[in-house]
Design a protein around this motif. Structure first.
Motif, PDB file in Angstrom:
ATOM      1  N   LYS A  11     -27.559   8.696  92.812  1.00 35.29           N
ATOM      2  CA  LYS A  11     -26.903   8.253  92.411  1.00 35.29           C
ATOM      3  C   LYS A  11     -25.146   9.432  93.180  1.00 35.29           C
ATOM      4  O   LYS A  11     -25.510  11.088  92.912  1.00 35.29           O
ATOM      5  CB  LYS A  11     -26.865   8.452  91.522  1.00 35.29           C
ATOM      6  N   LEU A  12     -24.416   8.847  93.562  1.00 32.70           N
ATOM      7  CA  LEU A  12     -23.667  10.073  93.697  1.00 32.70           C
ATOM      8  C   LEU A  12     -22.144  10.259  93.524  1.00 32.70           C
ATOM      9  O   LEU A  12     -21.300   8.684  92.788  1.00 32.70           O
ATOM     10  CB  LEU A  12     -23.001  10.483  95.264  1.00 32.70           C
ATOM     11  N   TYR A  13     -20.889  10.965  93.535  1.00 35.26           N
ATOM     12  CA  TYR A  13     -19.706  10.791  93.335  1.00 35.26           C
ATOM     13  C   TYR A  13     -19.025  10.959  94.831  1.00 35.26           C
ATOM     14  O   TYR A  13     -19.229  12.374  94.927  1.00 35.26           O
ATOM     15  CB  TYR A  13     -19.337  11.720  92.144  1.00 35.26           C
ATOM     16  N   ALA A  14     -18.074  10.554  95.326  1.00 35.29           N
ATOM     17  CA  ALA A  14     -17.541  10.588  96.871  1.00 35.29           C
ATOM     18  C   ALA A  14     -15.950   9.707  96.306  1.00 35.29           C
ATOM     19  O   ALA A  14     -15.778   9.056  95.202  1.00 35.29           O
ATOM     20  CB  ALA A  14     -18.216   9.863  97.544  1.00 35.29           C
ATOM     21  N   PHE A  15     -15.473   9.974  97.156  1.00 33.56           N
ATOM     22  CA  PHE A  15     -14.403  10.218  97.342  1.00 33.56           C
ATOM     23  C   PHE A  15     -13.603   9.538  98.832  1.00 33.56           C
ATOM     24  O   PHE A  15     -12.750   8.829  99.289  1.00 33.56           O
ATOM     25  CB  PHE A  15     -13.126  11.198  97.354  1.00 33.56           C
ATOM     26  N   HIS A  16     -14.632   8.323  99.072  1.00 37.76           N
ATOM     27  CA  HIS A  16     -14.113   6.373 100.346  1.00 37.76           C
ATOM     28  C   HIS A  16     -13.294   5.512  99.172  1.00 37.76           C
ATOM     29  O   HIS A  16     -13.514   4.941  98.349  1.00 37.76           O
ATOM     30  CB  HIS A  16     -15.731   6.481 100.607  1.00 37.76           C
ATOM     31  N   GLY A  17     -12.815   4.791 100.713  1.00 40.02           N
ATOM     32  CA  GLY A  17     -11.387   4.092 100.351  1.00 40.02           C
ATOM     33  C   GLY A  17     -10.558   4.047 100.708  1.00 40.02           C
ATOM     34  O   GLY A  17     -10.378   5.773 101.263  1.00 40.02           O
ATOM     35  N   CYS A  18      -9.567   3.835 101.117  1.00 36.47           N
ATOM     36  CA  CYS A  18      -8.240   3.095 102.133  1.00 36.47           C
ATOM     37  C   CYS A  18      -7.731   3.555 100.787  1.00 36.47           C
ATOM     38  O   CYS A  18      -6.309   3.777 101.161  1.00 36.47           O
ATOM     39  CB  CYS A  18      -8.421   1.736 102.338  1.00 36.47           C
ATOM     40  N   LEU A  19      -7.510   3.343  99.996  1.00 36.42           N
ATOM     41  CA  LEU A  19      -5.974   3.588  99.122  1.00 36.42           C
ATOM     42  C   LEU A  19      -6.407   5.118  98.733  1.00 36.42           C
ATOM     43  O   LEU A  19      -6.829   5.315  99.012  1.00 36.42           O
ATOM     44  CB  LEU A  19      -6.055   2.885  97.060  1.00 36.42           C
ATOM     45  N   VAL A  20      -4.422   5.575  98.763  1.00 41.45           N
ATOM     46  CA  VAL A  20      -4.388   7.199  98.106  1.00 41.45           C
ATOM     47  C   VAL A  20      -5.295   7.784  96.846  1.00 41.45           C
ATOM     48  O   VAL A  20      -5.689   8.830  96.655  1.00 41.45           O
ATOM     49  CB  VAL A  20      -3.223   7.090  98.337  1.00 41.45           C
ATOM     50  N   GLU A  23      -9.240   8.183  97.455  1.00 47.65           N
ATOM     51  CA  GLU A  23      -8.797  10.150  97.959  1.00 47.65           C
ATOM     52  C   GLU A  23      -9.011  11.113  96.793  1.00 47.65           C
ATOM     53  O   GLU A  23     -10.002  11.678  96.971  1.00 47.65           O
ATOM     54  CB  GLU A  23      -8.273   9.747  99.137  1.00 47.65           C
ATOM     55  N   LYS A  24      -8.289  10.863  95.967  1.00 48.73           N
ATOM     56  CA  LYS A  24      -7.458  11.980  94.779  1.00 48.73           C
ATOM     57  C   LYS A  24      -8.867  11.172  93.501  1.00 48.73           C
ATOM     58  O   LYS A  24      -9.347  12.620  93.444  1.00 48.73           O
ATOM     59  CB  LYS A  24      -6.059  11.569  94.541  1.00 48.73           C
ATOM     60  N   ILE A  25      -8.801  10.547  93.117  1.00 49.23           N
ATOM     61  CA  ILE A  25      -9.842  10.400  92.341  1.00 49.23           C
ATOM     62  C   ILE A  25     -10.846  10.310  92.014  1.00 49.23           C
ATOM     63  O   ILE A  25     -12.481  10.875  91.628  1.00 49.23           O
ATOM     64  CB  ILE A  25      -9.641   9.156  91.182  1.00 49.23           C
ATOM     65  N   GLY A  26     -11.843   9.238  93.452  1.00 49.57           N
ATOM     66  CA  GLY A  26     -13.144   9.583  93.243  1.00 49.57           C
ATOM     67  C   GLY A  26     -13.677   8.103  92.640  1.00 49.57           C
ATOM     68  O   GLY A  26     -13.271   7.449  92.008  1.00 49.57           O
ATOM     69  N   GLY A  27     -14.726   8.317  93.156  1.00 50.44           N
ATOM     70  CA  GLY A  27     -15.919   7.148  92.996  1.00 50.44           C
ATOM     71  C   GLY A  27     -17.146   7.068  92.785  1.00 50.44           C
ATOM     72  O   GLY A  27     -18.395   7.880  93.133  1.00 50.44           O
ATOM     73  N   HIS A  28     -18.154   6.317  92.202  1.00 49.66           N
ATOM     74  CA  HIS A  28     -19.546   6.126  92.022  1.00 49.66           C
ATOM     75  C   HIS A  28     -20.090   5.728  92.786  1.00 49.66           C
ATOM     76  O   HIS A  28     -19.279   4.512  92.782  1.00 49.66           O
ATOM     77  CB  HIS A  28     -20.438   5.855  90.262  1.00 49.66           C
ATOM     78  N   TYR A  29     -21.135   5.884  93.755  1.00 48.30           N
ATOM     79  CA  TYR A  29     -21.862   5.227  95.117  1.00 48.30           C
ATOM     80  C   TYR A  29     -23.224   5.221  94.088  1.00 48.30           C
ATOM     81  O   TYR A  29     -23.768   6.350  93.735  1.00 48.30           O
ATOM     82  CB  TYR A  29     -21.510   5.953  95.864  1.00 48.30           C
ATOM     83  N   THR A  30     -24.360   3.980  94.494  1.00 49.03           N
ATOM     84  CA  THR A  30     -25.371   4.725  94.701  1.00 49.03           C
ATOM     85  C   THR A  30     -26.229   4.331  96.423  1.00 49.03           C
ATOM     86  O   THR A  30     -25.713   3.612  96.796  1.00 49.03           O
ATOM     87  CB  THR A  30     -26.193   3.208  93.387  1.00 49.03           C
ATOM     88  N   VAL A  31     -27.107   4.664  96.582  1.00 49.22           N
ATOM     89  CA  VAL A  31     -27.584   5.149  97.986  1.00 49.22           C
ATOM     90  C   VAL A  31     -28.669   4.360  98.203  1.00 49.22           C
ATOM     91  O   VAL A  31     -29.495   5.295  97.206  1.00 49.22           O
ATOM     92  CB  VAL A  31     -26.591   5.529  99.333  1.00 49.22           C
ATOM     93  N   VAL A  97     -25.176   1.250 101.272  1.00 43.23           N
ATOM     94  CA  VAL A  97     -24.490   1.801 100.236  1.00 43.23           C
ATOM     95  C   VAL A  97     -23.325   1.438  99.137  1.00 43.23           C
ATOM     96  O   VAL A  97     -23.366  -0.109  99.852  1.00 43.23           O
ATOM     97  CB  VAL A  97     -23.154   2.199 100.958  1.00 43.23           C
ATOM     98  N   ILE A  98     -23.613   1.339  97.861  1.00 50.46           N
ATOM     99  CA  ILE A  98     -22.567   0.228  97.133  1.00 50.46           C
ATOM    100  C   ILE A  98     -21.838   1.000  96.465  1.00 50.46           C
ATOM    101  O   ILE A  98     -22.110   2.248  95.708  1.00 50.46           O
ATOM    102  CB  ILE A  98     -24.128   0.343  96.011  1.00 50.46           C
ATOM    103  N   LYS A  99     -20.659   0.525  96.515  1.00 48.39           N
ATOM    104  CA  LYS A  99     -20.101   1.078  95.501  1.00 48.39           C
ATOM    105  C   LYS A  99     -18.878   0.715  94.330  1.00 48.39           C
ATOM    106  O   LYS A  99     -19.393  -0.738  93.684  1.00 48.39           O
ATOM    107  CB  LYS A  99     -18.665   0.793  96.391  1.00 48.39           C
ATOM    108  N   HIS A 100     -19.279   0.981  93.072  1.00 46.29           N
ATOM    109  CA  HIS A 100     -19.393   0.238  91.333  1.00 46.29           C
ATOM    110  C   HIS A 100     -17.617   0.508  91.408  1.00 46.29           C
ATOM    111  O   HIS A 100     -17.023   1.758  91.688  1.00 46.29           O
ATOM    112  CB  HIS A 100     -19.889   1.664  90.697  1.00 46.29           C
ATOM    113  N   CYS A 101     -16.871  -0.210  90.739  1.00 50.79           N
ATOM    114  CA  CYS A 101     -15.852  -0.701  90.057  1.00 50.79           C
ATOM    115  C   CYS A 101     -15.364  -0.688  91.179  1.00 50.79           C
ATOM    116  O   CYS A 101     -14.320  -0.020  91.185  1.00 50.79           O
ATOM    117  CB  CYS A 101     -16.171   0.447  89.139  1.00 50.79           C
TER     118      CYS A 101
END
Length: 117
Positions: A11-20, A23-31, A97-101
């Motif tokens: 479980k990780l919190y990271a800042f992946h994605g195409c939207l600005v 990049e700023k808020i980030g989100g939850h991921y599971t690998v 790699v799972i991107k939640h919500c």
């Protein structure tokens, strides 16, 4: 012989994605990582040197997830490549790699990619 080692639910919190905002808020991921290798020597030796160190797998995932990517496909590929280069005796691997919500305009629990090789 071939055997499988899995490290699931990293479980990780990271800042992946195409939207600005991503990049700023980030989100939850599971690998989840699955490694196919031959660790039969460890059956008799009971020594870490004769198998794959789970700590190493976890560290590779954490290192690569800390590097921002627009696409989870990109970060998943990087994880897969590092595992190939750094895990002695690796026969094949699977990285999920799972991107939640995800912000895709609907009520979706998660999106995921799987890199096998």
């Amino acid at each position: 012989m071939q055997h499988t080692i899995e490290v699931n639910g990293i479980k990780l919190y990271a800042f992946h994605g195409c939207l600005v905002e991503e990049e700023k808020i980030g989100g939850h991921y599971t690998v989840n990582v699955s490694i196919t290798t031959d660790f039969s020597a460890s059956f008799l030796s009971d020594e870490l040197v004769d198998t794959v160190d789970y700590v190493k797998i976890n560290q590779v995932v954490r290192d690569e997830m800390a590097i921002r990517s627009k696409l989870i496909e990109h970060v998943g590929f990087r994880i897969s490549e590092r595992l190939k280069n750094e895990i002695k005796g690796l026969i094949k691997s699977s990285v999920k790699v799972i991107k939640h919500c995800p912000p895709i305009g609907g009520d979706v629990d998660d999106v995921a990619i799987i890199i096998e090789g």
